[in-house]
Motif scaffolding. Structure first.
Motif, PDB file in Angstrom:
ATOM      1  N   VAL A 134     -14.500  -4.182   7.429  1.00 27.43           N
ATOM      2  CA  VAL A 134     -14.248  -4.642   6.066  1.00 27.43           C
ATOM      3  C   VAL A 134     -13.262  -3.650   5.466  1.00 27.43           C
ATOM      4  O   VAL A 134     -13.492  -2.441   5.499  1.00 27.43           O
ATOM      5  CB  VAL A 134     -15.545  -4.683   5.236  1.00 27.43           C
ATOM      6  CG1 VAL A 134     -15.241  -5.052   3.790  1.00 27.43           C
ATOM      7  CG2 VAL A 134     -16.534  -5.659   5.848  1.00 27.43           C
ATOM      8  N   GLU A 135     -12.170  -4.193   4.968  1.00 27.15           N
ATOM      9  CA  GLU A 135     -11.083  -3.331   4.503  1.00 27.15           C
ATOM     10  C   GLU A 135     -10.895  -3.473   2.997  1.00 27.15           C
ATOM     11  O   GLU A 135     -10.976  -4.570   2.453  1.00 27.15           O
ATOM     12  CB  GLU A 135      -9.816  -3.774   5.232  1.00 27.15           C
ATOM     13  CG  GLU A 135      -8.523  -3.510   4.516  1.00 27.15           C
ATOM     14  CD  GLU A 135      -7.326  -4.084   5.254  1.00 27.15           C
ATOM     15  OE1 GLU A 135      -6.795  -3.372   6.104  1.00 27.15           O
ATOM     16  OE2 GLU A 135      -6.921  -5.228   4.986  1.00 27.15           O
ATOM     17  N   THR A 136     -10.645  -2.333   2.335  1.00 33.25           N
ATOM     18  CA  THR A 136     -10.196  -2.402   0.938  1.00 33.25           C
ATOM     19  C   THR A 136      -8.786  -1.853   0.938  1.00 33.25           C
ATOM     20  O   THR A 136      -8.531  -0.778   1.475  1.00 33.25           O
ATOM     21  CB  THR A 136     -11.097  -1.568  -0.001  1.00 33.25           C
ATOM     22  OG1 THR A 136     -10.893  -0.183   0.246  1.00 33.25           O
ATOM     23  CG2 THR A 136     -12.571  -1.907   0.154  1.00 33.25           C
ATOM     24  N   SER A 137      -7.858  -2.623   0.370  1.00 33.03           N
ATOM     25  CA  SER A 137      -6.454  -2.226   0.478  1.00 33.03           C
ATOM     26  C   SER A 137      -5.753  -2.375  -0.870  1.00 33.03           C
ATOM     27  O   SER A 137      -5.485  -3.487  -1.322  1.00 33.03           O
ATOM     28  CB  SER A 137      -5.786  -3.108   1.540  1.00 33.03           C
ATOM     29  OG  SER A 137      -4.416  -2.819   1.605  1.00 33.03           O
ATOM     30  N   GLY A 138      -5.499  -1.247  -1.493  1.00 34.71           N
ATOM     31  CA  GLY A 138      -4.859  -1.276  -2.808  1.00 34.71           C
ATOM     32  C   GLY A 138      -3.493  -0.625  -2.746  1.00 34.71           C
ATOM     33  O   GLY A 138      -3.237   0.255  -1.927  1.00 34.71           O
ATOM     34  N   GLY A 139      -2.611  -1.063  -3.625  1.00 35.64           N
ATOM     35  CA  GLY A 139      -1.295  -0.443  -3.712  1.00 35.64           C
ATOM     36  C   GLY A 139      -1.323   0.639  -4.773  1.00 35.64           C
ATOM     37  O   GLY A 139      -1.810   0.393  -5.880  1.00 35.64           O
ATOM     38  N   VAL A 140      -0.797   1.820  -4.440  1.00 35.16           N
ATOM     39  CA  VAL A 140      -0.784   2.899  -5.445  1.00 35.16           C
ATOM     40  C   VAL A 140       0.252   2.564  -6.523  1.00 35.16           C
ATOM     41  O   VAL A 140      -0.030   2.611  -7.721  1.00 35.16           O
ATOM     42  CB  VAL A 140      -0.447   4.264  -4.811  1.00 35.16           C
ATOM     43  CG1 VAL A 140      -0.536   5.369  -5.849  1.00 35.16           C
ATOM     44  CG2 VAL A 140      -1.365   4.571  -3.637  1.00 35.16           C
ATOM     45  N   ASN A 178      10.384  -5.098   4.349  1.00 33.59           N
ATOM     46  CA  ASN A 178      11.719  -5.548   3.947  1.00 33.59           C
ATOM     47  C   ASN A 178      11.581  -6.827   3.131  1.00 33.59           C
ATOM     48  O   ASN A 178      11.972  -7.912   3.570  1.00 33.59           O
ATOM     49  CB  ASN A 178      12.570  -5.753   5.207  1.00 33.59           C
ATOM     50  CG  ASN A 178      14.034  -5.775   4.872  1.00 33.59           C
ATOM     51  OD1 ASN A 178      14.420  -5.649   3.713  1.00 33.59           O
ATOM     52  ND2 ASN A 178      14.865  -5.947   5.886  1.00 33.59           N
ATOM     53  N   GLU A 179      10.977  -6.693   1.959  1.00 37.51           N
ATOM     54  CA  GLU A 179      10.687  -7.841   1.098  1.00 37.51           C
ATOM     55  C   GLU A 179      11.994  -8.518   0.686  1.00 37.51           C
ATOM     56  O   GLU A 179      12.986  -7.838   0.419  1.00 37.51           O
ATOM     57  CB  GLU A 179       9.955  -7.378  -0.171  1.00 37.51           C
ATOM     58  CG  GLU A 179       8.641  -6.663   0.060  1.00 37.51           C
ATOM     59  CD  GLU A 179       7.486  -7.612   0.337  1.00 37.51           C
ATOM     60  OE1 GLU A 179       7.727  -8.825   0.451  1.00 37.51           O
ATOM     61  OE2 GLU A 179       6.346  -7.123   0.461  1.00 37.51           O
ATOM     62  N   ILE A 180      11.954  -9.822   0.597  1.00 37.31           N
ATOM     63  CA  ILE A 180      13.165 -10.548   0.208  1.00 37.31           C
ATOM     64  C   ILE A 180      13.311 -10.554  -1.311  1.00 37.31           C
ATOM     65  O   ILE A 180      14.368 -10.257  -1.843  1.00 37.31           O
ATOM     66  CB  ILE A 180      13.124 -12.008   0.724  1.00 37.31           C
ATOM     67  CG1 ILE A 180      12.850 -11.994   2.220  1.00 37.31           C
ATOM     68  CG2 ILE A 180      14.426 -12.739   0.403  1.00 37.31           C
ATOM     69  CD1 ILE A 180      13.779 -11.139   3.026  1.00 37.31           C
ATOM     70  N   ARG A 217       6.634  -5.677  -6.424  1.00 32.75           N
ATOM     71  CA  ARG A 217       6.946  -5.912  -5.003  1.00 32.75           C
ATOM     72  C   ARG A 217       8.161  -5.079  -4.641  1.00 32.75           C
ATOM     73  O   ARG A 217       9.280  -5.396  -5.014  1.00 32.75           O
ATOM     74  CB  ARG A 217       7.195  -7.399  -4.748  1.00 32.75           C
ATOM     75  CG  ARG A 217       7.490  -7.691  -3.294  1.00 32.75           C
ATOM     76  CD  ARG A 217       7.308  -9.131  -2.885  1.00 32.75           C
ATOM     77  NE  ARG A 217       5.916  -9.507  -2.809  1.00 32.75           N
ATOM     78  CZ  ARG A 217       5.329 -10.399  -3.592  1.00 32.75           C
ATOM     79  NH1 ARG A 217       6.016 -11.006  -4.499  1.00 32.75           N
ATOM     80  NH2 ARG A 217       4.054 -10.700  -3.457  1.00 32.75           N
ATOM     81  N   THR A 218       7.920  -3.987  -3.925  1.00 32.13           N
ATOM     82  CA  THR A 218       9.006  -3.070  -3.583  1.00 32.13           C
ATOM     83  C   THR A 218       9.112  -2.970  -2.065  1.00 32.13           C
ATOM     84  O   THR A 218       8.227  -3.447  -1.337  1.00 32.13           O
ATOM     85  CB  THR A 218       8.718  -1.675  -4.178  1.00 32.13           C
ATOM     86  OG1 THR A 218       7.430  -1.249  -3.732  1.00 32.13           O
ATOM     87  CG2 THR A 218       8.720  -1.712  -5.693  1.00 32.13           C
ATOM     88  N   ARG A 219      10.166  -2.346  -1.609  1.00 29.74           N
ATOM     89  CA  ARG A 219      10.349  -2.252  -0.145  1.00 29.74           C
ATOM     90  C   ARG A 219       9.657  -1.020   0.419  1.00 29.74           C
ATOM     91  O   ARG A 219       9.292  -0.993   1.581  1.00 29.74           O
ATOM     92  CB  ARG A 219      11.846  -2.239   0.177  1.00 29.74           C
ATOM     93  CG  ARG A 219      12.504  -3.532  -0.273  1.00 29.74           C
ATOM     94  CD  ARG A 219      13.802  -3.820   0.451  1.00 29.74           C
ATOM     95  NE  ARG A 219      14.146  -5.213   0.252  1.00 29.74           N
ATOM     96  CZ  ARG A 219      15.133  -5.656  -0.520  1.00 29.74           C
ATOM     97  NH1 ARG A 219      15.927  -4.819  -1.138  1.00 29.74           N
ATOM     98  NH2 ARG A 219      15.342  -6.951  -0.648  1.00 29.74           N
TER      99      ARG A 219
HETATM  100  N1  GAP Z   1      -3.902  -3.693   5.286  1.00 34.58           N
HETATM  101  C1  GAP Z   1      -3.923  -4.874   4.519  1.00 34.58           C
HETATM  102  C2  GAP Z   1      -2.742  -5.036   3.682  1.00 34.58           C
HETATM  103  O1  GAP Z   1      -1.759  -4.333   3.798  1.00 34.58           O
HETATM  104  P1  GAP Z   1      -1.785  -6.533   1.761  1.00 34.58           P
HETATM  105  O2  GAP Z   1      -2.501  -7.519   0.880  1.00 34.58           O
HETATM  106  O3  GAP Z   1      -0.567  -6.969   2.458  1.00 34.58           O
HETATM  107  O4  GAP Z   1      -2.892  -6.032   2.776  1.00 34.58           O
HETATM  108  C3  GAP Z   1      -2.459  -4.541   0.220  1.00 34.58           C
HETATM  109  O5  GAP Z   1      -1.449  -5.243   0.885  1.00 34.58           O
HETATM  110  C4  GAP Z   1      -1.963  -4.034  -1.107  1.00 34.58           C
HETATM  111  O6  GAP Z   1      -0.756  -3.289  -0.949  1.00 34.58           O
HETATM  112  C5  GAP Z   1      -1.629  -5.110  -2.140  1.00 34.58           C
HETATM  113  O7  GAP Z   1      -2.765  -5.515  -2.852  1.00 34.58           O
HETATM  114  C6  GAP Z   1      -0.640  -4.398  -3.036  1.00 34.58           C
HETATM  115  O8  GAP Z   1      -1.331  -3.646  -4.013  1.00 34.58           O
HETATM  116  C7  GAP Z   1       0.065  -3.460  -2.085  1.00 34.58           C
HETATM  117  N2  GAP Z   1       1.351  -4.029  -1.667  1.00 34.58           N
HETATM  118  C8  GAP Z   1       1.577  -4.887  -0.656  1.00 34.58           C
HETATM  119  N3  GAP Z   1       2.890  -5.188  -0.563  1.00 34.58           N
HETATM  120  C9  GAP Z   1       3.501  -4.484  -1.534  1.00 34.58           C
HETATM  121  C10 GAP Z   1       4.854  -4.346  -1.965  1.00 34.58           C
HETATM  122  N4  GAP Z   1       5.852  -4.975  -1.331  1.00 34.58           N
HETATM  123  N5  GAP Z   1       5.129  -3.549  -3.015  1.00 34.58           N
HETATM  124  C11 GAP Z   1       4.128  -2.876  -3.648  1.00 34.58           C
HETATM  125  N6  GAP Z   1       2.837  -2.956  -3.282  1.00 34.58           N
HETATM  126  C12 GAP Z   1       2.524  -3.748  -2.255  1.00 34.58           C
END
Ligand code: GAP
Length: 472
Positions: free
Chosen positions: A334-340, A214-216, A224-226
């Motif tokens: 070790v985690e890799t976490s990318g946003g699609v 629930n991003e502000i 930055r989406t919800r």
């Molecule tokens: N599990 C670790 C984690 O969630 P994060 O840095 O909060 O880490 C990882 O999120 C990735 O998720 C970010 O690098 C971004 O690409 C994507 N992400 C996070 N919040 C987002 C949002 N509100 N809208 C779009 N993508 C988002």
């Protein structure tokens, strides 16, 4: 650098991304992916999935979005996953206190007030509690952009998890949350996967799935989406080996973006000054968006924080048993976490370009091109009959139908050939195949490459190989 509005306008016009529930005025922080957007999303996910799981040591899962609420107590999200919020008493507008300060710093820099900007940055880096934000805001007279006043409330924490209820009763005992990260679905399944897939540490678990926050502040298009999608991989290692794997995954993830066509000069590393509650090392890959640098992926060393807490909160052993060395331990992660979706936006910005071209008659025009890697382009090839007669449409249709069995192709027979090329350039189609008079007698086509506009003549039975050589 092109303006974000230009890219958003193309994304809408050509069917990549639409505002969610547009006919009702839209829903803030939510977006819909159109015919080309969904293809691009799928290609990003498919490439990532292959890079992660076409190897011996990584398994995939697809965990549910709703999880037992204790999960979020164990992960620390119920207590700590919050943003510091401040309200203006006059306008009633609500802001993230840290964003308000960061925007003030940008303004100071644009006015060359660098000393004050640096002083505030120092203070931001040393924030200990919410009151410290308020102190900075008041000391530096940071005004509400809406009312122009400095009438601020206290800074309060606002939890970003979306709450809902399971079952018919809306009461405290039925509260569940939409997951704010996909990672926890992996941690709770660590033992299930290790045992069923007979994996030995070090090994990883990969997952692609939706997450909700629930991003502000939801500005900057898809940034930055919800509701968004993550592609995450948790790699379980023996305690002590985490830094070696951290470096390994940093290299792998950087290289993946390069392999997908990202311009390396638009990427950089950012070390975390402030670590998330679970991490002991963390870096971000940042991309230079039209609005500035922003994180696209994080690589985090999460220690045994999550497994340890799940063990404690669930009462179930999460230890790994190393039968060979007769050892038991909680692996480090070790985690890799990318946003699609954030990745899609970065690939879109990276691909967008305009150039002046001059036609045979000396007329110049702007050619808009999405220079996607052929691996990611939503449409891999387009097929055109040069003219709509003399048997060309029939042959073009048969080439089209044949290619359609193995890739996403478009057929276009309307307008001048130059116009058809421009339409495909604008959506990033790397190959345009034209059936002309010679095709009918020689069984050949011209295949035009998007970026160089160079044309090769090849025989019809070589088209698939020609394209797949450029994709794999
Ligand atoms: N599990 C670790 C984690 O969630 P994060 O840095 O909060 O880490 C990882 O999120 C990735 O998720 C970010 O690098 C971004 O690409 C994507 N992400 C996070 N919040 C987002 C949002 N509100 N809208 C779009 N993508 C988002």
């Amino acid at each position: 650098m092109y303006k974000l509005e230009t890219i958003i306008s193309l994304a809408k016009r050509r069917g990549f991304v639409f505002q969610s529930s547009e006919i009702y005025g839209g829903l803030n922080g939510c977006w819909d992916y159109g015919p080309l957007g969904v293809e691009l999303l799928l290609k990003i996910k498919d490439s990532w999935w292959k890079a992660m799981t076409f190897r011996d040591d990584i398994e995939g899962v697809d965990a549910s979005i709703l999880m037992h609420p204790r999960t979020w107590d164990a992960s620390g999200h119920t207590k700590q996953f919050s943003d510091p919020m401040i309200d203006n008493k006059v306008s009633k507008a609500r802001f993230r206190a840290d964003n308000l300060i960061e925007e003030h710093i940008v303004k100071l820099r644009s006015k060359n007030k660098n000393d004050e900007a640096e002083a505030i940055e120092q203070k931001l880096a040393n924030i200990k509690e919410n009151n410290d934000y308020l102190t900075i805001i008041l000391e530096h007279g940071i005004k509400d952009p809406v009312s122009g006043t400095v009438e601020w409330t206290e800074v309060r924490n606002f939890n970003l998890m979306f709450k809902t209820f399971i079952g018919p009763l809306e009461e405290a005992s039925s509260v569940v949350y939409l997951r704010p990260e996909s990672a926890q679905g992996i941690f709770v399944n660590f033992k299930n996967v290790a045992e069923t897939a007979r994996q030995k540490v070090p090994f990883g678990i990969a997952q692609i799935g939706k997450a909700f926050r629930n991003e502000i502040n939801t500005k900057n298009f898809l940034f930055r989406t919800r509701e968004f999608e993550q592609m995450e991989m948790q790699y379980f290692v023996k305690p002590g080996a985490e830094l070696e794997w951290f470096d390994y995954w940093k290299k792998q993830r950087w290289q993946w973006y390069i392999d997908m066509g990202m311009d390396e000069s638009k990427m950089r590393w950012k070390n975390h000054d402030k670590l998330a509650h679970y991490a002991n090392h963390a870096v971000d890959i940042e991309f230079e968006f039209p609005f500035g640098w922003g994180e696209i992926e994080g690589i985090h060393s999460r220690t045994d924080f999550d497994l340890r807490n799940h063990q404690e909160f669930s009462g179930k052993k999460m230890e790994y048993v190393d039968a060979v060395n007769n050892e038991r331990y909680l692996p480090f992660v070790v985690e890799t976490s990318g946003g699609v979706s954030r990745g899609l936006m970065a690939f879109l910005c990276n691909a967008y370009s305009e150039e002046q071209v001059t036609d045979d008659k000396g007329n110049t025009e702007v050619r808009t091109i999405l220079r996607f890697s052929p691996k990611l382009a939503p449409i891999t090839a387009a097929v055109f009959p040069l003219v709509n007669k003399d048997g060309m449409p029939e042959l073009a249709q048969s080439v089209y139908r044949d290619l359609q069995k193995s890739m996403k192709v478009q057929y276009d027979s309307s307008g001048a050939i130059g116009r058809r090329y421009r339409r495909q350039d604008e959506i990033g189609t790397p190959f345009c195949i034209t059936i002309d008079g010679e095709s009918l007698t020689e069984n050949t086509v011209t295949i035009r490459e998007r970026d160089s506009m160079k044309q090769d003549r090849i025989s019809i039975d070589k088209i698939k190989n020609y394209i797949s050589d450029k994709i794999y």
